[in-house]
Design a protein around this motif. Structure first.
Motif, mmCIF file in Angstrom:
data_model
loop_
_atom_site.group_PDB
_atom_site.id
_atom_site.type_symbol
_atom_site.label_atom_id
_atom_site.label_comp_id
_atom_site.label_asym_id
_atom_site.label_seq_id
_atom_site.Cartn_x
_atom_site.Cartn_y
_atom_site.Cartn_z
ATOM 1 N N TYR A 516 -50.428 51.189 -31.824
ATOM 2 C CA TYR A 516 -50.532 52.234 -30.810
ATOM 3 C C TYR A 516 -51.940 52.326 -30.236
ATOM 4 O O TYR A 516 -52.120 52.671 -29.059
ATOM 5 C CB TYR A 516 -50.091 53.577 -31.384
ATOM 6 C CG TYR A 516 -48.599 53.784 -31.325
ATOM 7 C CD1 TYR A 516 -47.928 53.804 -30.102
ATOM 8 C CD2 TYR A 516 -47.846 53.948 -32.482
ATOM 9 C CE1 TYR A 516 -46.554 53.988 -30.048
ATOM 10 C CE2 TYR A 516 -46.470 54.130 -32.429
ATOM 11 C CZ TYR A 516 -45.830 54.149 -31.208
ATOM 12 O OH TYR A 516 -44.473 54.326 -31.134
ATOM 13 N N SER A 517 -52.955 52.022 -31.024
ATOM 14 C CA SER A 517 -54.315 52.015 -30.496
ATOM 15 C C SER A 517 -54.469 50.940 -29.425
ATOM 16 O O SER A 517 -55.123 51.159 -28.396
ATOM 17 C CB SER A 517 -55.320 51.785 -31.632
ATOM 18 O OG SER A 517 -55.268 52.841 -32.564
ATOM 19 N N MET A 518 -53.838 49.788 -29.645
ATOM 20 C CA MET A 518 -53.898 48.735 -28.627
ATOM 21 C C MET A 518 -53.098 49.123 -27.396
ATOM 22 O O MET A 518 -53.462 48.759 -26.269
ATOM 23 C CB MET A 518 -53.417 47.417 -29.231
ATOM 24 C CG MET A 518 -54.320 46.922 -30.350
ATOM 25 S SD MET A 518 -53.815 45.344 -31.087
ATOM 26 C CE MET A 518 -54.357 44.189 -29.832
ATOM 27 N N VAL A 519 -52.015 49.881 -27.573
ATOM 28 C CA VAL A 519 -51.280 50.409 -26.414
ATOM 29 C C VAL A 519 -52.175 51.341 -25.610
ATOM 30 O O VAL A 519 -52.250 51.248 -24.378
ATOM 31 C CB VAL A 519 -50.004 51.139 -26.877
ATOM 32 C CG1 VAL A 519 -49.378 51.935 -25.725
ATOM 33 C CG2 VAL A 519 -48.989 50.151 -27.428
ATOM 34 N N MET A 520 -52.850 52.265 -26.295
ATOM 35 C CA MET A 520 -53.754 53.185 -25.595
ATOM 36 C C MET A 520 -54.784 52.407 -24.790
ATOM 37 O O MET A 520 -55.062 52.718 -23.627
ATOM 38 C CB MET A 520 -54.491 54.082 -26.593
ATOM 39 C CG MET A 520 -53.647 55.004 -27.431
ATOM 40 S SD MET A 520 -52.801 56.276 -26.509
ATOM 41 C CE MET A 520 -51.114 55.751 -26.773
ATOM 42 N N GLN A 521 -55.375 51.387 -25.408
ATOM 43 C CA GLN A 521 -56.442 50.647 -24.741
ATOM 44 C C GLN A 521 -55.924 49.852 -23.550
ATOM 45 O O GLN A 521 -56.592 49.760 -22.515
ATOM 46 C CB GLN A 521 -57.160 49.754 -25.755
ATOM 47 C CG GLN A 521 -57.799 50.582 -26.863
ATOM 48 C CD GLN A 521 -58.850 49.869 -27.690
ATOM 49 O OE1 GLN A 521 -59.563 50.506 -28.431
ATOM 50 N NE2 GLN A 521 -58.964 48.553 -27.582
#
Length: 695
Positions: A516-521
């Protein structure tokens, strides 16, 4: 929400899946990674709507998470019978079985409770109990979670013969003292309300409520309710407080597939008098306790903007226009007056409106052809804007990577979908061609599955798992560039993209937090046109039990980025020496063949300036089992002084946060030394650095 993902949805919402532990091992990854942050290349600031939430009442989902009601089927849509006489609800159109609920069961032999259709309080029927002297008869519901020392407030409506002596009990154990009982007034022929309260002396996840009578004649009950006393206008105090802490900006509500089969008119006015309905989209019963006034109250409690989707499935333009007037109209207007009569004289001023939910999908009630729906969309837009010209309309789009025949299994690439642009499998393009001027934004949805890759080395398995859902965002962004070339007015008219349903279905662990952190980024790389997003669902940011709630690992990701890359942050260009490779070790399907992420593989990096330009923020995701170092060059900006680092990580890759347990994943803040052109990030972690800056 797309019904084709229902098996993942049910798993994500209602069960806890197991993830195999990966043993750390190195892989053939780049040894030296360098990055350049260029403060001269700035994107559009992050909007207040970058971290929104979506929710719909899928069966009892909302009632088990945010809504405070503790009883299922409180208006007795289903008959009160023994388990042996239960009849399963009909499956929905795709053959998926219906949602199950806690059922009301008779106390006494079968037949002591009959469903009275001639004197129903609400809906089609009310339970009527025939009495037999001193032998208690009635009905009960079990499986209710209660906490010791907490007060629970309830009420019900009842009528009957004066010879009936009726009481309500809460039972939390086998002993004679493990219950509280309240006697109701003597009934008569007219329905009347009775209030009661309980305070259990012990906690129990399998408590039950009983309504019994002795004496002569019969009694009827209906619209029974039980809520914790600290509820806020019917909403849970604990879960809404956690959701408020995420500063989401907006919530899209109330749906969802549910919406295409729901008439909002039937869910206004006194809650107890709203008839229950059957939701054929999810093959589930809804008590209609949640209407537009309740949803608006939720957004007020959360401190967010409401984003309302209107029913363009079985609904019509006139109904949508009336809904706009009900929510936004003057108290002197027809539907504004009805809102005022329901206790809300001031207009809600809803800004964002979506016409239809996934009307392109074969799973959707009221599904039509593209050409027909464009006629429908344009009529809806005209009718809704006639009621409030200031509203922001968002059309229901679907790009070619998403649309395909029902049973097709593919992992799309930009090359493989080129032939779909401008066809029935391009509803986003259909909006641009046939509805221009009748929307300001386009809605897109995506869902991905959290799948293991057992044939990959551990580091590569983790990297591929973590970056899979961000490829969904990159695919949408790449397709948007194609639309910008085909329709230049997208930029001149400032048409924006709203990804207002998305999720990576699987357990909420540290592993999924990396994803999910990579989705946010990835979303923050496209702020020039991606202005809104909404995660499925707002309740899925928490681990929730009937008596408690904590932020889960997904919620921690939203908290981390919402606080440090929130509204007003200006993303900066990040380049590097290590481009992202093609996806490897593919599993399943519906995984776009693109390369999300920064050119800092295996790390993923973004950078941004605070709105006042005084703070440089750098976020680094390390989806590997080793500590990683990245050399960082700055262009057009200088840093001074020590910095701060917020680190999201956990005790193991499958660590989770559960109610009543020590948190397995946390965010830790610490001071770091002055910037020296390099950053170190621990294994399996997300780090956000902040340094004072000048440019």
């Amino acid at each position: 929400m797309a019904a084709r993902h229902s098996k993942w949805i049910v798993a994500a919402f209602l069960s806890s899946l197991m993830v195999a532990n990966a043993s750390p091992a190195s892989a053939d990854l780049p040894g030296k990674v360098t990055a350049t942050i260029d403060a001269g290349k700035r994107a559009a600031p992050v909007t207040p709507y970058a971290y929104g939430m979506f929710i719909e009442p899928i069966g009892s989902l909302v009632a088990r998470t945010l809504w405070a009601e503790m009883l299922d089927d409180r208006k007795f849509y289903f008959p009160v019978v023994s388990a042996a006489q239960d009849k399963p609800p009909p499956p929905n159109a795709e053959g998926r079985p219906g949602v199950t609920y806690r059922k009301w069961r008779p106390i006494g032999e079968d037949g002591v409770v009959v469903m009275d259709r001639n004197h129903a309080f609400v809906g089609a029927q009310s339970p009527s109990v025939m009495l037999d002297g001193s032998t208690p008869r009635g009905l009960r519901q079990s499986g209710i979670g209660v906490a010791a020392g907490k007060t629970y407030l309830g009420h019900l409506w009842f009528s009957g013969d004066p010879g009936a002596k009726v009481q309500v009990s809460l039972v939390w154990g086998p002993g004679v003292r493990d219950r509280q009982t309240v006697s109701l007034p003597t009934p008569d022929a007219d329905w009347r309300r009775a209030d009661f309260s309980f305070e259990p002396t012990a906690s129990d996840s399998e408590a039950r409520i009983e309504i019994t009578g002795t004496g002569t004649g019969h009694f009827r009950i209906d619209a029974i309710s039980l809520m914790p006393s600290d509820n806020i206008d019917g909403w849970r105090a604990d879960t809404t407080a956690i959701a408020r802490s995420l500063n989401s900006g907006f919530w899209r509500l109330p749906g969802g597939n549910f919406l295409s089969d729901w008439d909002w008119h039937e869910a206004i006015g006194p809650r107890d008098r709203r008839a229950p309905m059957f939701d054929h989209a999810w093959s589930a019963m809804q008590p209609n306790d949640l209407g537009m006034d309740e949803w608006m109250e939720l957004t007020r409690i959360l401190g967010v903007q409401p984003y309302v989707t209107v029913n363009a499935g079985l609904g019509d333009a006139n109904s949508a226009a009336e809904e706009v007037q009900y929510l936004n109209g003057s108290p002197s207007s027809e539907w504004g007056a009805k809102r005022a009569a329901n206790g809300h004289p001031q207009p809600y001023g809803v800004k964002f409106w979506n016409i239809g939910n996934e009307p392109y999908g074969w799973w959707q009630i009221g599904k039509t052809s593209l050409d027909y729906f464009m006629i429908k969309h344009n009529r809806f837009a005209a009718a809704m804007r006639a009621q409030d010209p200031s509203i922001v309309l968002i059309g229901s789009g679907a790009m070619p990577d998403q649309l395909k025949p029902r049973d097709a299994k593919e992992n799309p690439s930009l090359a493989s979908i080129q032939h779909k642009f401008g066809t029935e499998q391009d509803w986003t393009g259909g909006l641009f061609e046939k509805a221009w001027g009748n929307f300001s934004g386009v809605s897109e949805h995506w869902y991905d599955r959290a799948e293991e890759r057992p044939n990959a080395p551990p580091d590569l398995e983790l990297i591929e798992y973590a970056r899979s859902p961000s490829n969904q965002v990159r695919m949408k962004a790449d397709e948007w560039q194609i639309y910008r070339e085909r329709f230049p007015k997208i930029d001149t008219d400032h048409i924006f993209l709203s990804i207002d349903e998305y999720a990576y279905f699987g357990p909420a662990t540290l592993k999924s937090a990396l994803a999910y952190s990579m989705v946010m980024q990835e979303m923050l790389r496209h702020t020039d046109f991606l202005k809104m997003s909404a995660f499925t669902t707002g309740a899925s940011t928490m681990d929730i039990t009937p008596t408690g709630a904590v932020l889960n690992t997904t919620g921690l990701v939203f908290k981390l980025y919402g606080e440090h890359f929130g509204a007003g942050t200006v993303p900066l260009a990040v380049t590097g020496n290590s481009p992202q490779p093609d996806p490897k070790y593919s599993v399943g399907y519906d995984h776009p063949q693109v390369k999300a992420g920064s050119a800092t593989y295996p790390l993923d990096m973004i950078a941004g300036l605070s709105g006042d330009g005084r703070t440089l923020k750098i976020a680094v995701v390390n989806p590997t089992y080793e500590k990683r170092r990245v050399s960082v060059q700055l262009s057009g900006i200088s840093l001074h002084g020590k910095g701060l680092r917020w680190l999201l990580t956990g005790t193991s890759i499958d660590a989770a946060n559960k109610v009543g347990e020590t948190s397995g994943v946390t965010i830790q803040k610490q001071q770091v030394q002055a910037f020296d052109n390099a950053l170190e990030v621990p294994p399996t972690s997300v780090a956000i650095f902040e340094f004072s800056s000048s440019s």
